[in-house]
Design an enzyme around this catalytic site. Structure first.
Site, short mmCIF file in Angstrom:
data_model
loop_
_atom_site.label_atom_id
_atom_site.label_comp_id
_atom_site.label_asym_id
_atom_site.label_seq_id
_atom_site.Cartn_x
_atom_site.Cartn_y
_atom_site.Cartn_z
N HIS A 167 0.84 -1.20 0.00
CA HIS A 167 0.00 0.00 0.00
C HIS A 167 0.88 1.26 0.00
O HIS A 167 0.82 2.10 0.88
CB HIS A 167 -0.88 -0.03 1.25
CG HIS A 167 -2.07 0.88 1.22
ND1 HIS A 167 -1.96 2.23 1.07
CD2 HIS A 167 -3.39 0.61 1.33
CE1 HIS A 167 -3.16 2.75 1.12
NE2 HIS A 167 -4.05 1.80 1.26
N GLU A 271 -0.68 1.03 -5.57
CA GLU A 271 -0.41 -0.16 -4.78
C GLU A 271 -0.35 -1.42 -5.64
O GLU A 271 -1.37 -1.83 -6.20
CB GLU A 271 -1.51 -0.30 -3.72
CG GLU A 271 -1.80 0.99 -2.95
CD GLU A 271 -3.14 0.99 -2.24
OE1 GLU A 271 -3.75 2.08 -2.11
OE2 GLU A 271 -3.61 -0.10 -1.85
O1 TA6 Z 1 -6.09 1.22 -0.77
C1 TA6 Z 1 -7.11 2.14 -0.75
C2 TA6 Z 1 -7.92 1.95 0.53
O2 TA6 Z 1 -8.45 0.68 0.59
C3 TA6 Z 1 -8.97 3.06 0.64
O3 TA6 Z 1 -10.27 2.56 0.47
C4 TA6 Z 1 -8.73 3.67 2.01
O4 TA6 Z 1 -9.51 3.10 2.97
C5 TA6 Z 1 -7.26 3.39 2.21
O5 TA6 Z 1 -7.06 2.12 1.68
C6 TA6 Z 1 -6.72 3.55 3.59
O6 TA6 Z 1 -7.11 2.53 4.42
P1 TA6 Z 1 -6.70 2.57 5.97
O7 TA6 Z 1 -7.29 1.34 6.58
O8 TA6 Z 1 -5.20 2.58 6.04
O9 TA6 Z 1 -7.29 3.84 6.53
#
Ligand code: TA6
Length: 314
Positions: A167, A271
């Site tokens: 991520h 990601e």
């Molecule tokens: O990767 C994108 C995502 O899934 C978004 O939907 C957003 O929620 C982001 O990740 C961040 O997630 P987190 O759990 O780290 O707040």
């Protein structure tokens, strides 16, 4: 050798959390926290930070660190019954001292091997025995490589299935000036429209509002062009067919306690992931997912580095 250029150094980070500092001879560096197996810094040989970490990031386990490269395992986002993005990013990893041989062609000494094994805590929510080996390495040119090897060590003969993502939060000068190339005309699942499936238009992706999309079966190379910084990030990935693109924009930014209201202007998540087709491993089987990040100076306008050449080139 003064500590400035020691290739691998165990050190204390924010709130006394253990971190490893990697240094490459030509000046690039990276930092990895044992908490989450989480890369929180990647600097080029001018000492410029290439990853975004929020000024409001909490380095307080079990809350995941906001920024850098959180690892989503064994579940991406809410694609399953577990907590958001699984639990690997909320666990303490160890330095892997008895690791199996690691096939590499890099002479760089600036690398570290971490390991996460299933705990009783994990077994209560995800009843599978696994070994997750993560190598974080800096290449001679300052590239940052992350290689994950996940093995099913179940003794009850049971397979397990998971989804995965690196991520990565890239630091950008101004999101409204950034373009992502390599995802044109691909199908994607729109997380803002109940994961409905759409097809991307033909041009590079640009940003003017919240965006949260999972691009399916992408090329192995994606480019992020930051015109203002004259910099192009190139993501090369292996074993990770999908790619998530996320920017929370202003409203979501305000709603996140560990994220500054205006910080959405200076970050972009792209990601490398395996989501659409979850990975199933039988006992004894191992999966490998690798991403290599490069940051190349680009003066796009002068055509020195045409992203199409990058994407189509070696
Ligand atoms: O990767 C994108 C995502 O899934 C978004 O939907 C957003 O929620 C982001 O990740 C961040 O997630 P987190 O759990 O780290 O707040």
């Amino acid at each position: 050798m003064s500590s400035e250029r020691v290739p691998v150094e165990l050190s204390q980070g924010v709130n006394g959390l253990d971190k490893i500092i990697l240094r490459e001879t030509r000046g690039s560096s990276a930092e990895v926290y044992l908490f989450g197996g989480h890369v929180t810094s990647w600097k080029n040989d001018h000492g410029e930070e290439l990853l975004f970490v929020s000024s409001k990031a909490l380095f307080k386990p079990p809350k995941a660190i906001r920024g850098g490269i959180p690892i989503c395992f064994p579940q991406f986002s809410n694609h399953g019954p577990l907590e958001q993005h699984g639990f690997a990013r909320n666990r303490f990893w160890s330095i892997d001292t008895d690791r199996p041989a690691f096939p590499t062609n890099s002479s760089s000494k600036a690398h570290i091997d971490l390991i996460l094994r299933s705990s009783e805590e994990d077994m209560k929510i995800w009843p599978h025995s696994y070994e997750f080996r993560l190598r974080v390495a800096l290449g001679p040119g300052g590239d940052l490589m992350l290689t994950s090897r996940i093995r099913n060590t179940n003794t009850d003969g049971k397979p397990f299935t998971f989804t995965f993502a690196y991520h990565t939060y890239f630091s950008v000068s101004d999101i409204s000036e950034v373009r992502v190339e390599g995802l044109e005309t691909l199908d994607y699942l729109d997380n803002l429209q109940n994961k409905e499936r759409f097809t991307e238009q033909g041009d590079a992706i640009t940003f003017e509002t919240e965006l949260d999309k999972i691009y399916l079966s992408t090329p192995t190379k994606i480019a992020i062009l930051d015109h203002e910084k004259k910099r192009t990030f190139v993501i090369r990935k292996d074993g990770l067919p999908d790619a998530v693109v996320w920017n929370p924009w202003d409203k979501k930014a305000k709603a996140m306690a560990d994220f500054g209201d205006d910080e959405y202007k200076h970050m972009l998540c792209v990601e490398a992931a395996a989501i659409e087709k979850p990975i199933t491993l039988k006992p004894g089987e191992e999966w490998r997912g690798r991403q290599e990040l490069s940051a190349v100076p680009s003066s796009y306008c002068s055509g020195q580095l045409d992203p199409q050449k990058v994407l189509l080139g070696s």
